[in-house]
Design a protein around this motif. Structure first.
Motif, PDB file in Angstrom:
ATOM      1  N   GLU A   1       0.939  -1.127   0.009  1.00  0.00           N
ATOM      2  CA  GLU A   1       0.146   0.158  -0.069  1.00  0.00           C
ATOM      3  C   GLU A   1       1.022   1.111  -0.027  1.00  0.00           C
ATOM      4  OE1 GLU A   1      -3.230   2.128   2.712  1.00  0.00           O
ATOM      5  OE2 GLU A   1      -3.191  -0.241   2.939  1.00  0.00           O
ATOM      6  N   GLU A   2       1.893   1.390   0.867  1.00  0.00           N
ATOM      7  CA  GLU A   2       2.860   2.342   0.887  1.00  0.00           C
ATOM      8  C   GLU A   2       3.461   2.589  -0.474  1.00  0.00           C
ATOM      9  OE1 GLU A   2       5.028   1.543   4.272  1.00  0.00           O
ATOM     10  OE2 GLU A   2       4.017   3.006   5.479  1.00  0.00           O
ATOM     11  N   LEU A   3       4.088   1.507  -1.045  1.00  0.00           N
ATOM     12  CA  LEU A   3       4.614   1.617  -2.389  1.00  0.00           C
ATOM     13  C   LEU A   3       3.700   2.088  -3.596  1.00  0.00           C
ATOM     14  CD1 LEU A   3       6.932   0.759  -4.408  1.00  0.00           C
ATOM     15  CD2 LEU A   3       5.730  -1.574  -4.824  1.00  0.00           C
ATOM     16  N   GLU A   4       2.519   1.855  -3.587  1.00  0.00           N
ATOM     17  CA  GLU A   4       1.423   2.279  -4.404  1.00  0.00           C
ATOM     18  C   GLU A   4       1.414   3.846  -4.065  1.00  0.00           C
ATOM     19  OE1 GLU A   4      -0.010   0.928  -6.845  1.00  0.00           O
ATOM     20  OE2 GLU A   4       0.412  -1.207  -6.446  1.00  0.00           O
ATOM     21  N   ALA A   5       1.187   4.098  -2.905  1.00  0.00           N
ATOM     22  CA  ALA A   5       1.141   5.652  -2.624  1.00  0.00           C
ATOM     23  C   ALA A   5       2.390   6.536  -2.905  1.00  0.00           C
ATOM     24  CB  ALA A   5       1.002   5.995  -1.174  1.00  0.00           C
ATOM     25  N   LEU A   6       3.730   5.730  -2.845  1.00  0.00           N
ATOM     26  CA  LEU A   6       4.887   6.416  -3.236  1.00  0.00           C
ATOM     27  C   LEU A   6       4.942   6.329  -4.599  1.00  0.00           C
ATOM     28  CD1 LEU A   6       7.723   7.378  -2.358  1.00  0.00           C
ATOM     29  CD2 LEU A   6       8.441   4.967  -2.788  1.00  0.00           C
ATOM     30  N   LEU A   7       4.563   5.330  -5.459  1.00  0.00           N
ATOM     31  CA  LEU A   7       4.225   5.570  -6.942  1.00  0.00           C
ATOM     32  C   LEU A   7       3.572   6.601  -7.477  1.00  0.00           C
ATOM     33  CD1 LEU A   7       4.468   1.751  -7.650  1.00  0.00           C
ATOM     34  CD2 LEU A   7       6.318   3.142  -8.001  1.00  0.00           C
ATOM     35  N   TYR A   8       2.394   6.768  -6.838  1.00  0.00           N
ATOM     36  CA  TYR A   8       1.496   7.980  -7.243  1.00  0.00           C
ATOM     37  C   TYR A   8       2.152   9.241  -6.725  1.00  0.00           C
ATOM     38  CZ  TYR A   8      -2.659  10.603  -7.271  1.00  0.00           C
ATOM     39  OH  TYR A   8      -3.556  11.729  -7.549  1.00  0.00           O
ATOM     40  N   GLN A   9       2.765   9.534  -5.847  1.00  0.00           N
ATOM     41  CA  GLN A   9       3.235  10.724  -5.478  1.00  0.00           C
ATOM     42  C   GLN A   9       4.424  11.196  -6.312  1.00  0.00           C
ATOM     43  OE1 GLN A   9       3.799  10.194  -1.277  1.00  0.00           O
ATOM     44  NE2 GLN A   9       1.832  10.435  -0.789  1.00  0.00           N
ATOM     45  N   THR A  10       5.128  10.214  -6.780  1.00  0.00           N
ATOM     46  CA  THR A  10       6.303  10.510  -7.323  1.00  0.00           C
ATOM     47  C   THR A  10       6.000  10.357  -8.937  1.00  0.00           C
ATOM     48  OG1 THR A  10       7.100   7.964  -7.243  1.00  0.00           O
ATOM     49  CG2 THR A  10       8.000   9.729  -5.795  1.00  0.00           C
ATOM     50  N   ARG A  11       4.943  10.203  -9.400  1.00  0.00           N
ATOM     51  CA  ARG A  11       4.315   9.893 -10.801  1.00  0.00           C
ATOM     52  C   ARG A  11       5.127   8.854 -11.624  1.00  0.00           C
ATOM     53  NH1 ARG A  11       1.030  12.296  -8.348  1.00  0.00           N
ATOM     54  NH2 ARG A  11       0.102  14.454  -9.109  1.00  0.00           N
ATOM     55  N   LEU A  12       5.504   7.783 -11.009  1.00  0.00           N
ATOM     56  CA  LEU A  12       6.428   6.631 -11.450  1.00  0.00           C
ATOM     57  C   LEU A  12       5.414   5.467 -11.782  1.00  0.00           C
ATOM     58  CD1 LEU A  12       9.395   6.352  -9.055  1.00  0.00           C
ATOM     59  CD2 LEU A  12       9.340   7.520 -11.792  1.00  0.00           C
ATOM     60  N   ARG A  13       5.584   4.814 -12.823  1.00  0.00           N
ATOM     61  CA  ARG A  13       4.790   3.580 -13.108  1.00  0.00           C
ATOM     62  C   ARG A  13       5.780   2.518 -13.293  1.00  0.00           C
ATOM     63  NH1 ARG A  13       1.764   4.639 -18.511  1.00  0.00           N
ATOM     64  NH2 ARG A  13       1.712   6.634 -17.410  1.00  0.00           N
ATOM     65  N   ILE A  14       5.207   1.576 -12.687  1.00  0.00           N
ATOM     66  CA  ILE A  14       6.009   0.195 -12.778  1.00  0.00           C
ATOM     67  C   ILE A  14       5.025  -1.041 -13.042  1.00  0.00           C
ATOM     68  CG2 ILE A  14       6.979  -1.566 -11.275  1.00  0.00           C
ATOM     69  CD1 ILE A  14       8.139   0.730  -9.622  1.00  0.00           C
ATOM     70  N   GLU A  15       5.297  -1.984 -14.009  1.00  0.00           N
ATOM     71  CA  GLU A  15       4.246  -2.995 -14.241  1.00  0.00           C
ATOM     72  C   GLU A  15       4.186  -3.691 -12.998  1.00  0.00           C
ATOM     73  OE1 GLU A  15       3.288  -3.343 -17.442  1.00  0.00           O
ATOM     74  OE2 GLU A  15       4.243  -1.595 -18.010  1.00  0.00           O
ATOM     75  N   GLU A  16       2.679  -4.300 -12.987  1.00  0.00           N
ATOM     76  CA  GLU A  16       2.428  -4.967 -11.798  1.00  0.00           C
ATOM     77  C   GLU A  16       3.300  -6.274 -11.695  1.00  0.00           C
ATOM     78  OE1 GLU A  16      -0.128  -5.202  -8.904  1.00  0.00           O
ATOM     79  OE2 GLU A  16      -0.510  -3.595 -10.530  1.00  0.00           O
ATOM     80  N   ASN A  17       3.712  -6.856 -12.386  1.00  0.00           N
ATOM     81  CA  ASN A  17       4.727  -8.095 -12.215  1.00  0.00           C
ATOM     82  C   ASN A  17       6.076  -7.621 -11.539  1.00  0.00           C
ATOM     83  OD1 ASN A  17       5.731  -7.036 -14.526  1.00  0.00           O
ATOM     84  ND2 ASN A  17       5.672  -8.915 -15.509  1.00  0.00           N
ATOM     85  N   GLN A  18       6.269  -6.429 -11.636  1.00  0.00           N
ATOM     86  CA  GLN A  18       7.740  -5.871 -11.026  1.00  0.00           C
ATOM     87  C   GLN A  18       7.571  -5.204  -9.823  1.00  0.00           C
ATOM     88  OE1 GLN A  18       8.722  -3.517 -14.415  1.00  0.00           O
ATOM     89  NE2 GLN A  18      10.221  -4.837 -15.172  1.00  0.00           N
ATOM     90  N   LYS A  19       6.275  -5.009  -9.065  1.00  0.00           N
ATOM     91  CA  LYS A  19       6.111  -4.320  -7.992  1.00  0.00           C
ATOM     92  C   LYS A  19       6.529  -5.062  -6.915  1.00  0.00           C
ATOM     93  CE  LYS A  19       2.378  -1.368  -9.581  1.00  0.00           C
ATOM     94  NZ  LYS A  19       1.091  -0.904  -9.442  1.00  0.00           N
ATOM     95  N   ASP A  20       6.625  -6.459  -6.600  1.00  0.00           N
ATOM     96  CA  ASP A  20       7.090  -7.325  -5.727  1.00  0.00           C
ATOM     97  C   ASP A  20       8.580  -7.111  -5.721  1.00  0.00           C
ATOM     98  OD1 ASP A  20       4.555  -8.239  -4.742  1.00  0.00           O
ATOM     99  OD2 ASP A  20       4.574  -9.794  -5.879  1.00  0.00           O
ATOM    100  N   GLU A  21       9.408  -7.131  -6.664  1.00  0.00           N
ATOM    101  CA  GLU A  21      10.578  -7.148  -6.909  1.00  0.00           C
ATOM    102  C   GLU A  21      10.974  -5.752  -6.381  1.00  0.00           C
ATOM    103  OE1 GLU A  21      14.370  -6.918  -9.988  1.00  0.00           O
ATOM    104  OE2 GLU A  21      12.522  -7.758 -10.687  1.00  0.00           O
ATOM    105  N   VAL A  22      10.417  -4.563  -6.629  1.00  0.00           N
ATOM    106  CA  VAL A  22      10.847  -3.198  -6.238  1.00  0.00           C
ATOM    107  C   VAL A  22      10.542  -3.062  -4.845  1.00  0.00           C
ATOM    108  CG1 VAL A  22       9.878  -0.814  -6.706  1.00  0.00           C
ATOM    109  CG2 VAL A  22      10.271  -2.306  -8.557  1.00  0.00           C
TER     110      VAL A  22
END
Length: 107
Positions: free
Chosen positions: A6-27
């Motif tokens: 959830e925090e990763l999703e918020a961080l991605l939103y705030q920084t306007r970064l897009r990461i593929e769904e299958n890479q989010k666990d690795e990130v």
């Protein structure tokens, strides 16, 4: 300190970064490893150690701080996208975040 999905999703939103769904666990895993490393750095005892500003000992060359010619306000206003009464108008970030889906949940 660790972060969750959830925090990763918020961080991605705030920084306007897009990461593929299958890479989010690795990130998320890499981010948590980095946070753990930073926590370990804070545990290092640095009492009595002088700060190191340069990797090699070089003299600092400082210039005298002298006020120079400033830009004319009219020139600046002609360069900006939006202006009012001699001020540059920019989007209000806090107002944009109020309507954000990632705002802190109020209890």
């Amino acid at each position: 300190m660790t972060t969750d999905r959830e925090e990763l999703e918020a961080l991605l939103y705030q920084t306007r970064l897009r990461i593929e769904e299958n890479q989010k666990d690795e990130v998320l895993d890499r981010l948590n490893k980095d946070l753990k490393f930073i926590e370990e750095l804070f545990e290092v005892n640095v009492d009595g150690i002088d700060p190191l500003y340069h990797v090699i000992d070089l003299p600092e060359y400082l210039r005298e701080d002298v006020a120079g010619k400033t830009l004319d306000n009219e020139v600046i206003m002609n360069l900006c996208r939006s202006g009012e009464y001699g001020y540059i108008v920019v989007p209000a970030v806090p107002a944009a975040l109020e309507n954000s889906e990632h705002q802190a949940k109020k209890s």
